[in-house]
Design an enzyme around this catalytic site. Structure first.
Site, mmCIF file in Angstrom:
data_model
loop_
_atom_site.group_PDB
_atom_site.id
_atom_site.type_symbol
_atom_site.label_atom_id
_atom_site.label_comp_id
_atom_site.label_asym_id
_atom_site.label_seq_id
_atom_site.Cartn_x
_atom_site.Cartn_y
_atom_site.Cartn_z
ATOM 1 N N GLY A 170 -18.268 1.333 -3.422
ATOM 2 C CA GLY A 170 -19.093 2.535 -3.408
ATOM 3 C C GLY A 170 -20.432 2.396 -4.091
ATOM 4 O O GLY A 170 -21.284 3.297 -3.987
ATOM 5 N N TYR A 217 0.852 -1.194 0.000
ATOM 6 C CA TYR A 217 0.000 0.000 0.000
ATOM 7 C C TYR A 217 0.887 1.244 0.000
ATOM 8 O O TYR A 217 1.513 1.573 1.008
ATOM 9 C CB TYR A 217 -0.899 0.026 1.237
ATOM 10 C CG TYR A 217 -1.988 -1.013 1.273
ATOM 11 C CD1 TYR A 217 -2.284 -1.813 0.184
ATOM 12 C CD2 TYR A 217 -2.746 -1.198 2.437
ATOM 13 C CE1 TYR A 217 -3.294 -2.766 0.238
ATOM 14 C CE2 TYR A 217 -3.763 -2.151 2.483
ATOM 15 C CZ TYR A 217 -4.016 -2.929 1.389
ATOM 16 O OH TYR A 217 -5.020 -3.871 1.451
#
Length: 323
Positions: free
Chosen positions: A212, A61
């Site tokens: 989302g 990440y």
């Protein structure tokens, strides 16, 4: 604010919060920018203060940025945090190149992770995926060696099949399975979730809002630079049809006095005491809403309606979760 309950992660596993904090969005991963560092650290601190002790990160990440950030946030609070780290993904210039699961690479990865995090032991260590490049026995066996050495406490696995899960568990006991799961992504219910339950393995469920889709905030078409356009679920008529189903979710949320996001998290939470919703956020302002979702209950009729409206396969198009 709701008090987060604790569960055993897997059969006789460590005690962790029923809600986990995904830290990925605090770092640049898919071409985005890093969040404000002070706000990200404050978010982690607020989560710890609220009883969320499960912090999820990955060594890839932001090319180590996320681990450095988490390390700063837990300095002086190590005993309050349960650190989950994924490894194995190789990126270059923010582009996915593949996996490196060789034992020699894993032993290299963990040393860098421990330094970046500023800790002596990682609580849960897991390959981000498994493929055929390296035998499962070698990958899992290497983590087993790290556990014997004291560099890792528990073995986890991520984004694998039921057969791979059984094989991994036969090499070394698997404590947790990290996998995408939502009302819109239910394919794992056929065999992977039953396998995890049978083996006594805890489930850490991410992507609760299906990237989302289930938030009710998306309006078509998506911006041209939105990474979700790579997936057919968010393209053209598929997106229009999928958002029509989300309108139904928005109506239920309105009737229950909550948000669609909260309903999506609550549904995952309701799937079992062994399942932990893992919610990604980078701002403190998101915490109260996400924590409150853990108190939402469904009547039998509401659960049937949700299961019917979002039956497996009802959401059109695919994402990276369908491989």
């Amino acid at each position: 604010m709701t008090t987060i309950t604790k569960i055993n992660l897997g059969q006789n596993g460590p005690l962790v919060s029923k809600l986990g904090l995904g830290c990925m969005r605090m770092s640049p991963v898919w071409g985005g920018r890093a969040g404000d560092e002070s706000e990200s650290i404050a978010t982690i601190h607020s989560a710890l203060d609220a009883g969320i002790n499960f912090l999820n990160t990955g060594d890839f990440y932001g090319a180590g940025h996320n681990e450095l950030l988490v390390g700063k946030a837990i300095r002086g609070r190590r005993d309050n945090a349960f650190i989950s780290v994924k490894f194995g993904a190789i990126f270059y210039n923010r582009q996915w190149l593949g996996l490196d699961l060789r034992p020699i690479a894993i032993k290299n990865f963990i040393n860098y992770s421990l330094v970046r995090l500023g800790i002596d032991t990682i609580d849960l260590y897991q390959p981000c995926r498994l493929d055929d490049s390296v035998p499962v026995e070698d990958v899992i066996g290497t983590v087993g060696e790290l556990i014997k050495e004291g560099k890792v406490r528990y073995l986890g696995v991520s984004e694998i099949t039921a057969d791979q899960l059984r094989k991994a568990h036969s090499v070394h006991p698997v404590t947790a399975l990290e996998i995408g799961y939502s009302l819109a992504d239910r394919q794992i219910e056929a065999d992977l979730l039953p396998a995890a339950k049978e083996l006594g393995i805890g489930v850490v469920a991410f992507a609760n809002t299906a990237e989302g889709l289930l938030t009710g905030d998306i309006e078509p078409p998506l911006p041209a630079d939105d990474y979700r356009l790579h997936f057919s679920r968010f393209q053209g008529e598929n997106l229009v049809r999928n958002l029509e189903k989300v309108e139904w979710l928005k109506q239920m949320a309105k009737e229950k006095g909550c948000t669609p996001t909260q309903l999506a998290i609550a549904w995952v939470n309701a799937q079992g005491s062994h399942i932990m919703p893992l919610v990604s956020m980078s701002r403190r302002s998101r915490l109260p809403e996400n924590i409150a979702a853990m108190d939402i209950a469904f009547s039998p009729e509401e659960m049937i309606a949700l299961d019917t409206h979002f039956a497996p396969g009802a959401t059109l198009g695919s994402t990276y979760l369908q491989r």
